[in-house]
Every structure is written in structure tokens, then in C-alpha cells.
Enzyme design. Sequence first.
Site, PDB file in Angstrom:
ATOM      1  CG  ASN A  14      -8.319 -52.986  -4.025  1.00  0.00           C
ATOM      2  OD1 ASN A  14      -8.567 -53.403  -3.379  1.00  0.00           O
ATOM      3  ND2 ASN A  14      -8.050 -51.461  -3.981  1.00  0.00           N
ATOM      4  CG  LEU A  87     -22.965 -41.663 -11.381  1.00  0.00           C
ATOM      5  CD1 LEU A  87     -22.945 -42.049  -9.911  1.00  0.00           C
ATOM      6  CD2 LEU A  87     -24.186 -40.220 -11.398  1.00  0.00           C
ATOM      7  CG  HIS A 104     -16.089 -45.398  -0.243  1.00  0.00           C
ATOM      8  ND1 HIS A 104     -16.139 -44.356  -1.292  1.00  0.00           N
ATOM      9  CD2 HIS A 104     -15.988 -44.575   0.942  1.00  0.00           C
ATOM     10  CE1 HIS A 104     -15.860 -43.085  -0.617  1.00  0.00           C
ATOM     11  NE2 HIS A 104     -15.730 -43.434   0.467  1.00  0.00           N
ATOM     12  CG  ASP A 145     -19.131 -43.701  -2.731  1.00  0.00           C
ATOM     13  OD1 ASP A 145     -18.647 -44.446  -3.327  1.00  0.00           O
ATOM     14  OD2 ASP A 145     -18.694 -42.617  -2.525  1.00  0.00           O
TER      15      ASP A 145
HETATM   16  C1  GRF Z   1      -9.404 -47.727  -3.323  1.00  0.00           C
HETATM   17  O1  GRF Z   1      -9.015 -47.201  -2.267  1.00  0.00           O
HETATM   18  C2  GRF Z   1     -10.798 -47.982  -3.534  1.00  0.00           C
HETATM   19  O2  GRF Z   1     -11.269 -48.139  -2.364  1.00  0.00           O
HETATM   20  C3  GRF Z   1     -11.390 -46.828  -4.107  1.00  0.00           C
HETATM   21  O3  GRF Z   1     -10.282 -46.364  -5.290  1.00  0.00           O
HETATM   22  C4  GRF Z   1      -9.147 -46.634  -4.566  1.00  0.00           C
HETATM   23  C5  GRF Z   1      -8.466 -47.946  -5.832  1.00  0.00           C
HETATM   24  O4  GRF Z   1      -7.038 -48.071  -5.415  1.00  0.00           O
HETATM   25  N1  GRF Z   1     -12.563 -47.048  -4.622  1.00  0.00           N
HETATM   26  P1  GRF Z   1      -6.299 -48.844  -6.334  1.00  0.00           P
HETATM   27  O5  GRF Z   1      -6.267 -48.335  -7.827  1.00  0.00           O
HETATM   28  O6  GRF Z   1      -6.938 -50.437  -6.449  1.00  0.00           O
HETATM   29  O7  GRF Z   1      -4.869 -49.173  -5.921  1.00  0.00           O
END
Ligand code: GRF
Length: 196
Positions: A14, A87, A104, A145
Amino acid sequence: MTNLAVFASGTGSNARCITDFFAQSDCARVRLVVSNKPDAPVLAMARERGIPALVVDRAYFYESERLLSVLAEHSIGFIVLAGFLWLVPTYLVRAYWRRMVNIHPALLPAYGGKGMYGLRVHEAVKAAGERETGITIHYVNERYDEGDIIFQARCSVLPADTPTDIARRVQALEHEHYPRVLERLICSTPADNAVA
Ligand code: GRF
């Protein structure tokens, strides 16, 4: 121009999508990557793109507020959590109130909270026999969350899906929506959101 810091502990897929999405933007740019894992692949991604990176340990993150000075040095206006598992402490939540978001991999408030990350989330979704799951983008507060929800997107869970299949479908949703939701939050003016 809003300078973004991306906090990530893992592979950073991401983080990569977001960094590349904003690379040509005239409204926001990723200027700092923060990780709690010295060997996290997200740090290589930052290096390749010439983005400064900071590795924090628990004492640095929880027992000092030195991070705030680093964020100020880089003029960070908005924090994006993308797979950051710790956290967030109160001093940081306060300093970036409504300017820090997380994603999430499920439809909160279900399947969230401490310990709900990675494949565990999708295993729980599968075990409960859900026919639908998705993603939640939310503001960050001092509890895992629980911040106000900004955006959700859904996808189906098929009877034959393994948790890994579900993870793949959810990740595609994350990559599709996270950069665009950030753009809307950070880059749109009140006029853009006005009802015609
Ligand atoms: C994702 O699934 C996000 O929703 C969660 O952590 C994961 C991160 O994945 N908070 P990446 O490292 O970006 O592939």
C-alpha cells in the site's frame, strides 16, 4: 502541497501504491517513511525512490516525543498508516488529530482490534462463514481500529475461498481505493464536495 508520512511495518504494498500515486501530484507527496522494523521491505521501497526513512524502536516511539520533531523537520501535514502494527501513542494522535488515517482489511467494526491483522483477519472472516468482506479506511484514535470510519468498500467471499484468496481480493480493493480516498481527503476543497 501537503507532505505525507507513511508508517508501515511490512511489505508496504500500500505504501508503494500511495507513493507512486502521489509522485506526480501537485497537492500531496510522500516525504517520509516510518517503520518499526529495520528489515521491512517498505524501507527498500523508500530507498529506491529517494524518500527519507526512519526506523523507530519502542522507547523512541512510546517514551519520547522525538518523532514529532522529525515530522516537523519534514513539514509532515498528514500521516498514513499502511500496515503499521503498533498502537499510536496519545501525543501523536493529538498532534495529528483528523490528519492521520489507517486502512483495515475488513469491514469494521467487525474483525478489528488488537491482534486482528494479516491473515488472521481473513481466517476469522472465513470461519464465520461471511459472504462479504472488504476494507475500512478510518481516522486514527488511541484504540485499535476504532476511529471514525471514512470509507468502506466490499467484495464477496466465495464458499471455496481460502483465507489467502480473500486476502488477495481485499488487497486489490486496498490498492484501488486507498490512494484515491487520501486524495479526496487531502486535496479536495470544500467547494469540490459541495452539492451542485
Ligand atoms: C493491509 O492489509 C492493511 O489493510 C493492513 O495491513 C496490510 C498492509 O499490507 N493495515 P501491505 O504491507 O501494504 O502490503
